[in-house]
Design an enzyme around this catalytic site. Sequence first.
Site, PDB file in Angstrom:
ATOM      1  N   HIS A  28       0.850  -1.081   0.087  1.00  0.00           N
ATOM      2  CA  HIS A  28      -0.067   0.098  -0.091  1.00  0.00           C
ATOM      3  C   HIS A  28       0.616   0.966   0.093  1.00  0.00           C
ATOM      4  CE1 HIS A  28       1.079   0.122   4.269  1.00  0.00           C
ATOM      5  NE2 HIS A  28       0.618  -1.042   4.445  1.00  0.00           N
TER       6      HIS A  28
ATOM      7  N   HIS B 190       4.030   1.329   2.119  1.00  0.00           N
ATOM      8  CA  HIS B 190       5.208   0.709   1.717  1.00  0.00           C
ATOM      9  C   HIS B 190       5.823   1.435   0.684  1.00  0.00           C
ATOM     10  CE1 HIS B 190       2.772  -3.006   2.770  1.00  0.00           C
ATOM     11  NE2 HIS B 190       3.872  -3.221   3.647  1.00  0.00           N
TER      12      HIS B 190
ATOM     13  N   VAL C 235       1.992   6.859   7.045  1.00  0.00           N
ATOM     14  CA  VAL C 235       0.784   7.270   5.743  1.00  0.00           C
ATOM     15  C   VAL C 235      -0.444   6.634   6.463  1.00  0.00           C
ATOM     16  CG1 VAL C 235       0.538   7.019   3.598  1.00  0.00           C
ATOM     17  CG2 VAL C 235       2.851   6.864   4.101  1.00  0.00           C
TER      18      VAL C 235
END
Length: 219
Positions: A34, A37, A176
């Site tokens: 996602h 990463h 994130v």
Amino acid sequence: MQIIHSVQEMIEQARRWRNERRSVALVPTMGFLHEGHLSLARLAREEAGVVVMSIFVNPAQFGPHEDFASYPRDWERDLRLAENCGVDCLFAPCAAEMYPEGYGTFVEVGELGKYLCGASRPGHFRGVATVVCKLFNIVQPKIAVFGQKDGQQAAILQKMTEDLNLPVIIRKAPIVREADGLAMSSRNIRLSAEERRQAACLFQALLLGKRLIEAGERD
Ligand code: PAF
């Protein structure tokens, strides 16, 4: 993008990069990539000539009643995402490559592994430290990038690197988040609609606490 499944082949490729004086950054993952990463891979890209991403769902870090079998996996999608974000080499060994028959050596983590996640997942950080130590030995990176989302993991791996004198610089990349504040995680896909709604409350509650403290609340 080069794809390597064999440990021996990865060791030989890493040796070639060293001989060519190319610096290597490693982004260890368990796949089902996602944006979190990908942000690690972008940071790695800024810091080294070669970016290696490993994809390995590591059985050693799952307890007997945990979700190893059902951990989300999507190889084709991972390939596409890794390639699009500039990964040079994907290292994706199978379990038998990493833990062949008769495998018996593990990295024990100390005090840091006893609390938080370590308290509810006995053996988890031992499995994480073992696989990351093996990945460092195989890929021989100059830098390895981990997300702050797994803050305890990052601290334990930093300590392991210092304690074992591994010549790897650990970089920690910011979390994130989804639009509602939930930290991105491969496992989020397994939340029910209700759990997904509840999960977002964690970050909202932390933000509220922060605002209250900043406004003087001390109770
Ligand atoms: O954070 C993860 O995805 C894993 O714990 C890691 C570091 C790739 C080791 O398997």
